[in-house]
Design a protein around this motif. Structure first.
Motif, short mmCIF file in Angstrom:
data_model
loop_
_atom_site.label_atom_id
_atom_site.label_comp_id
_atom_site.label_asym_id
_atom_site.label_seq_id
_atom_site.Cartn_x
_atom_site.Cartn_y
_atom_site.Cartn_z
N VAL A 12 0.85 -1.19 0.00
CA VAL A 12 0.00 0.00 0.00
C VAL A 12 0.88 1.24 0.00
O VAL A 12 1.71 1.44 0.89
N GLU A 13 0.72 2.07 -1.02
CA GLU A 13 1.49 3.30 -1.15
C GLU A 13 0.73 4.44 -0.48
O GLU A 13 -0.05 5.15 -1.12
N LEU A 14 0.91 4.58 0.83
CA LEU A 14 0.34 5.70 1.59
C LEU A 14 1.37 6.80 1.59
O LEU A 14 2.42 6.69 2.24
N ARG A 15 1.08 7.88 0.85
CA ARG A 15 2.06 8.95 0.67
C ARG A 15 1.47 10.29 1.04
O ARG A 15 0.26 10.51 0.92
N VAL A 16 2.34 11.19 1.47
CA VAL A 16 1.92 12.53 1.85
C VAL A 16 2.06 13.47 0.66
O VAL A 16 2.97 13.32 -0.15
N GLY A 17 1.12 14.39 0.57
CA GLY A 17 1.17 15.40 -0.47
C GLY A 17 0.55 16.69 0.02
O GLY A 17 -0.19 16.71 1.00
N THR A 18 0.85 17.77 -0.68
CA THR A 18 0.33 19.09 -0.31
C THR A 18 -0.78 19.49 -1.28
O THR A 18 -0.59 19.42 -2.50
N VAL A 19 -1.90 19.91 -0.72
CA VAL A 19 -3.03 20.35 -1.55
C VAL A 19 -2.67 21.66 -2.23
O VAL A 19 -2.32 22.64 -1.57
N LEU A 20 -2.74 21.66 -3.55
CA LEU A 20 -2.45 22.86 -4.35
C LEU A 20 -3.73 23.63 -4.69
O LEU A 20 -3.69 24.84 -4.84
N GLU A 21 -4.83 22.89 -4.80
CA GLU A 21 -6.08 23.50 -5.24
C GLU A 21 -7.24 22.65 -4.76
O GLU A 21 -7.14 21.42 -4.70
N ALA A 22 -8.33 23.29 -4.41
CA ALA A 22 -9.57 22.60 -4.05
C ALA A 22 -10.72 23.36 -4.72
O ALA A 22 -10.81 24.57 -4.59
N ILE A 23 -11.55 22.60 -5.44
CA ILE A 23 -12.67 23.23 -6.14
C ILE A 23 -13.95 22.43 -5.87
O ILE A 23 -13.89 21.25 -5.51
N GLN A 64 -1.02 19.46 4.18
CA GLN A 64 -0.52 18.14 3.79
C GLN A 64 -1.56 17.09 4.17
O GLN A 64 -2.12 17.12 5.27
N ILE A 65 -1.82 16.18 3.23
CA ILE A 65 -2.77 15.09 3.45
C ILE A 65 -2.08 13.77 3.11
O ILE A 65 -1.01 13.75 2.51
N VAL A 66 -2.74 12.68 3.48
CA VAL A 66 -2.23 11.34 3.19
C VAL A 66 -3.15 10.70 2.17
O VAL A 66 -4.38 10.72 2.32
N GLY A 67 -2.55 10.13 1.11
CA GLY A 67 -3.34 9.48 0.07
C GLY A 67 -2.78 8.13 -0.30
O GLY A 67 -1.58 7.88 -0.15
N VAL A 68 -3.66 7.25 -0.77
CA VAL A 68 -3.23 5.97 -1.34
C VAL A 68 -3.00 6.24 -2.82
O VAL A 68 -3.94 6.57 -3.55
N THR A 69 -1.75 6.11 -3.25
CA THR A 69 -1.39 6.51 -4.61
C THR A 69 -1.25 5.35 -5.59
O THR A 69 -0.99 5.58 -6.76
N ASN A 70 -1.45 4.11 -5.13
CA ASN A 70 -1.30 2.99 -6.06
C ASN A 70 -2.61 2.24 -6.31
O ASN A 70 -2.59 1.08 -6.72
N PHE A 71 -3.74 2.88 -6.10
CA PHE A 71 -5.02 2.34 -6.56
C PHE A 71 -5.17 2.70 -8.03
O PHE A 71 -4.64 3.72 -8.49
N PRO A 72 -5.94 1.92 -8.78
CA PRO A 72 -6.23 2.34 -10.16
C PRO A 72 -7.12 3.58 -10.15
O PRO A 72 -7.82 3.84 -9.17
N LYS A 73 -7.10 4.33 -11.25
CA LYS A 73 -7.98 5.49 -11.36
C LYS A 73 -9.42 5.03 -11.25
O LYS A 73 -9.77 3.91 -11.64
N LYS A 74 -10.27 5.92 -10.70
CA LYS A 74 -11.69 5.59 -10.52
C LYS A 74 -12.53 6.74 -11.04
O LYS A 74 -12.29 7.89 -10.68
N GLN A 75 -13.52 6.41 -11.86
CA GLN A 75 -14.40 7.45 -12.38
C GLN A 75 -15.48 7.76 -11.36
O GLN A 75 -16.17 6.87 -10.86
N ILE A 76 -15.61 9.04 -11.05
CA ILE A 76 -16.64 9.53 -10.16
C ILE A 76 -17.37 10.62 -10.93
O ILE A 76 -16.78 11.67 -11.23
N ALA A 77 -18.62 10.35 -11.31
CA ALA A 77 -19.38 11.23 -12.19
C ALA A 77 -18.57 11.42 -13.48
O ALA A 77 -18.16 10.45 -14.09
N ASN A 78 -18.26 12.66 -13.83
CA ASN A 78 -17.52 12.95 -15.07
C ASN A 78 -16.03 13.19 -14.81
O ASN A 78 -15.36 13.82 -15.61
N PHE A 79 -15.50 12.66 -13.71
CA PHE A 79 -14.17 12.98 -13.22
C PHE A 79 -13.40 11.70 -12.93
O PHE A 79 -13.97 10.73 -12.42
#
Length: 111
Positions: A12-23, A64-79
């Protein structure tokens, strides 16, 4: 609860990253934001996060947040979500983000 091995955990790739943008993400079934996060050498990625109860878009930028970065992409609505934002449900089921206590380099892996 199923017991896993250390080898399972290392996958499991649990990695930290910094939020650049939230919309806003009005197309989502449940209230959510789209967040763009810098994971350092692992790139800048987008995700959908149902975190609108405890956070504003302005509060998220620079955090800074923690995310799982090695899941496959997932479509949520049009995103297409490119990683999983991690958090814990509070007593009402609203998500509180997983956080780091002090700043660490973007892309650092939880060990």
């Amino acid at each position: 609860m199923e017991t896993i091995t250390w080898h399972d955990f290392e996958k499991v790739e649990l990695r930290v990253g910094t939020v650049l943008e939230a919309i806003d993400f009005p197309e989502a079934r449940k209230p959510a934001f789209k967040v763009r996060v810098d994971f350092g050498e692992f790139g800048i990625r987008w995700s959908s996060a149902q975190i609108t109860k405890h956070y504003t878009k302005e509060q998220l930028v620079g955090r800074q947040i923690v995310g799982v970065t090695n899941f496959p992409k997932k479509q949520i609505a049009n995103f297409m979500s490119e990683f999983l934002v991690t958090g814990f449900a509070d007593e009402n089921g609203d998500i509180v983000l997983t956080a780091v206590e002090k700043p660490v380099p973007n892309g650092s892996k939880l060990i």
